[in-house]
Design an enzyme around this catalytic site. Structure first.
Site, mmCIF file in Angstrom:
data_model
loop_
_atom_site.group_PDB
_atom_site.id
_atom_site.type_symbol
_atom_site.label_atom_id
_atom_site.label_comp_id
_atom_site.label_asym_id
_atom_site.label_seq_id
_atom_site.Cartn_x
_atom_site.Cartn_y
_atom_site.Cartn_z
ATOM 1 N N HIS B 12 35.371 37.005 36.631
ATOM 2 C CA HIS B 12 36.665 36.707 37.401
ATOM 3 C C HIS B 12 36.618 35.780 38.340
ATOM 4 C CE1 HIS B 12 36.648 40.896 38.952
ATOM 5 N NE2 HIS B 12 35.961 40.312 39.564
ATOM 6 N N HIS B 59 39.440 42.919 45.800
ATOM 7 C CA HIS B 59 38.523 42.395 46.646
ATOM 8 C C HIS B 59 38.969 42.346 48.102
ATOM 9 C CE1 HIS B 59 37.629 40.569 42.687
ATOM 10 N NE2 HIS B 59 36.266 40.516 42.993
ATOM 11 N N HIS B 193 25.422 37.841 39.993
ATOM 12 C CA HIS B 193 25.700 37.061 41.193
ATOM 13 C C HIS B 193 25.613 37.937 42.607
ATOM 14 C CE1 HIS B 193 29.786 39.168 40.566
ATOM 15 N NE2 HIS B 193 30.163 38.515 41.673
ATOM 16 N N GLU B 240 29.657 44.674 39.369
ATOM 17 C CA GLU B 240 30.836 44.628 39.039
ATOM 18 C C GLU B 240 30.778 44.723 37.562
ATOM 19 O OE1 GLU B 240 33.430 41.388 41.626
ATOM 20 O OE2 GLU B 240 32.435 40.980 39.911
#
Lengths: 147, 293
Positions: B12, B59, B193, B240
């Protein structure tokens, strides 16, 4: 009995745990305040005056003023909160992440296009990958002093 | 009764949302990524759900450090796209499904998961980017969405095992809802990431593809993977991926408990689509669509 933190030996990485969160509470909440347009304007008009409204440490304030995101992280910042500073400055996540490596924007972008940073040598502190302490800062900026 | 028919898994990345909003999807940098979702958009049109349960993480948008719920379910009528600092994304308001969400909250809490119930929440790119990837740029999103937020910002985040078990509990909750509803569950975030420090930009395609393989074939074993493996191999934000285990745990080939094993074995999961691409901004992008048979 002490807590088991098995993530402390990952090079070039600060895990935002409850201890970091405690240290960085006011720094991160200052960042949150930048989600309101009027606060972004007030911050941009006089950064120091705006920072002085928050009970942050001087080191945290200096790190924000210098846009030294590694220093912000070390003093309890979290990247998703710090991103609000970058957004206020008109920076993308890629520009913010890249700034923590010492690489120029172009160098970092080129690394990502080439498949990103390899995990080899970057799993444990003490290996020889490009994220290890002995190889900082990365990119052209690290060459300047050596010439 | 209501039934979960399929699960969708996707990264996302906020830059993907920006590329869509700014009309950059055909640029050489972005074109290969969006090509990987063309099939998915058609699939969603051909298999329209009545409701999507969308597992994502906030976030530092709706939740600051004032309150950090580990699991939060949205029971509101609607959710506004958030201003994350760049201004709100120009996307439709997200309509909720308050009745089903309240039912799931009730059932899942009784199955020993402490959900925080949220009646007011703006939703950030974690929720709206998957909708954009799967639906494009419609006037309104095609169906109601139940936001299901997971803390993956402040460590420790919930374990893969707990996420997987939560998925089972959500399935049980959905199947105890009387109305006939076609429900999809989407797991988002990841893949490898890292957005911070001198190690920023880490990408590990070997890890990512092994994760996808195991998510399909042996999610119960994958659920046992410890956090440190994600951090070390897939970067600090690669954590995540534990959210994908919630969606996977809700599929019908997963046994709720030992007594349920035979029933689960009678089901199989079909892989409808799989896609992997590097990079999108700082991130490796993974995408998977599974259907219950």
């Amino acid at each position: 009995m002490s807590l088991h933190k098995d993530y402390l030996d990952v090079p070039g990485t600060i895990i935002f745990d409850a201890e970091q969160s405690r240290k960085g509470y006011h720094l991160n909440q200052f960042c949150m305040s930048l989600m309101k347009a009027e606060n972004r304007e007030r911050f941009k008009a006089d950064e120091m005056a705006y920072l002085n409204e928050w009970p942050m440490t001087q080191e945290q304030k200096n790190a924000v003023l210098a846009r030294d995101l590694n220093r912000c992280m070390a003093t309890g910042g979290n990247i998703y909160f710090l991103a609000k500073i970058g957004a206020t400055d008109g920076k993308s996540f890629q520009q913010m992440a890249g700034s923590m490596t010492g690489m120029t924007e172009d160098e970092y972008r080129a690394m990502m296009l080439a498949g990103g940073r390899s995990v080899e040598g970057n799993r444990f502190v003490g290996e020889d990958g490009d994220a290890q302490a002995q190889h900082q800062p990365q990119g052209q900026s690290s060459q300047k002093g050596k010439r | 009764m209501a039934k979960i028919t399929a699960s969708v898994f996707t990264s996302h990345v906020p830059a993907i949302g920006a590329a869509i909003d700014l009309g950059k999807t055909t640029e050489p940098y972005w074109q290969p990524l969006f090509k990987g979702y063309e099939w998915s958009k058609q699939w969603l049109k051909d298999n329209p759900p009545d409701v999507v349960i969308l597992v994502f993480n906030d976030h530092a948008t709706a939740f600051s450090l004032d309150m950090i719920p580990t699991f939060a379910i949205g029971t509101a009528e609607a959710y506004q796209p958030a201003d994350e600092g760049w201004g709100p994304r120009p996307v439709p308001v997200v309509q909720g499904h308050a009745e089903l969400a309240a039912h799931i909250a009730h059932s899942v809490i009784q199955q020993d998961f402490d959900l925080t119930i949220v009646n007011k929440m703006d939703v950030d790119h974690g929720l709206t980017v998957p909708l954009s990837l799967m639906c494009g740029q419609p006037e309104a999103w095609p169906c109601p969405v139940i936001p299901f937020a997971v803390n993956v910002v402040q460590y420790p985040v919930p374990s893969g095992q707990r996420c997987f078990n939560l998925g089972k509990a959500i399935r049980k909750a959905v199947e105890s809802y009387d109305e006939n509803l076609n429900v999809q569950i989407w797991g988002t975030g990841g893949m490898s990431h890292q957005l911070q420090g001198p190690r920023a930009g880490l990408i590990n395609p070997v890890f990512d593809n092994a994760f996808l393989d195991q998510l399909i074939s042996d999610p119960a074993a994958l659920a046992a993977k410890p956090h440190i493996d994600y951090v070390r191999e897939a970067g600090s934000e690669g954590i995540e991926l534990v959210m994908w285990l919630i969606a996977r745990g809700a599929m019908s080939d997963v046994a709720y408990d030992a007594a349920d094993l035979d029933a689960a074995k009678a089901h199989s999961v079909k892989v409808k689509h799989r896609f992997y691409h590097v990079p999108a901004s700082n991130t490796a992008v993974g995408h998977l669509i599974l259907e219950n048979s």
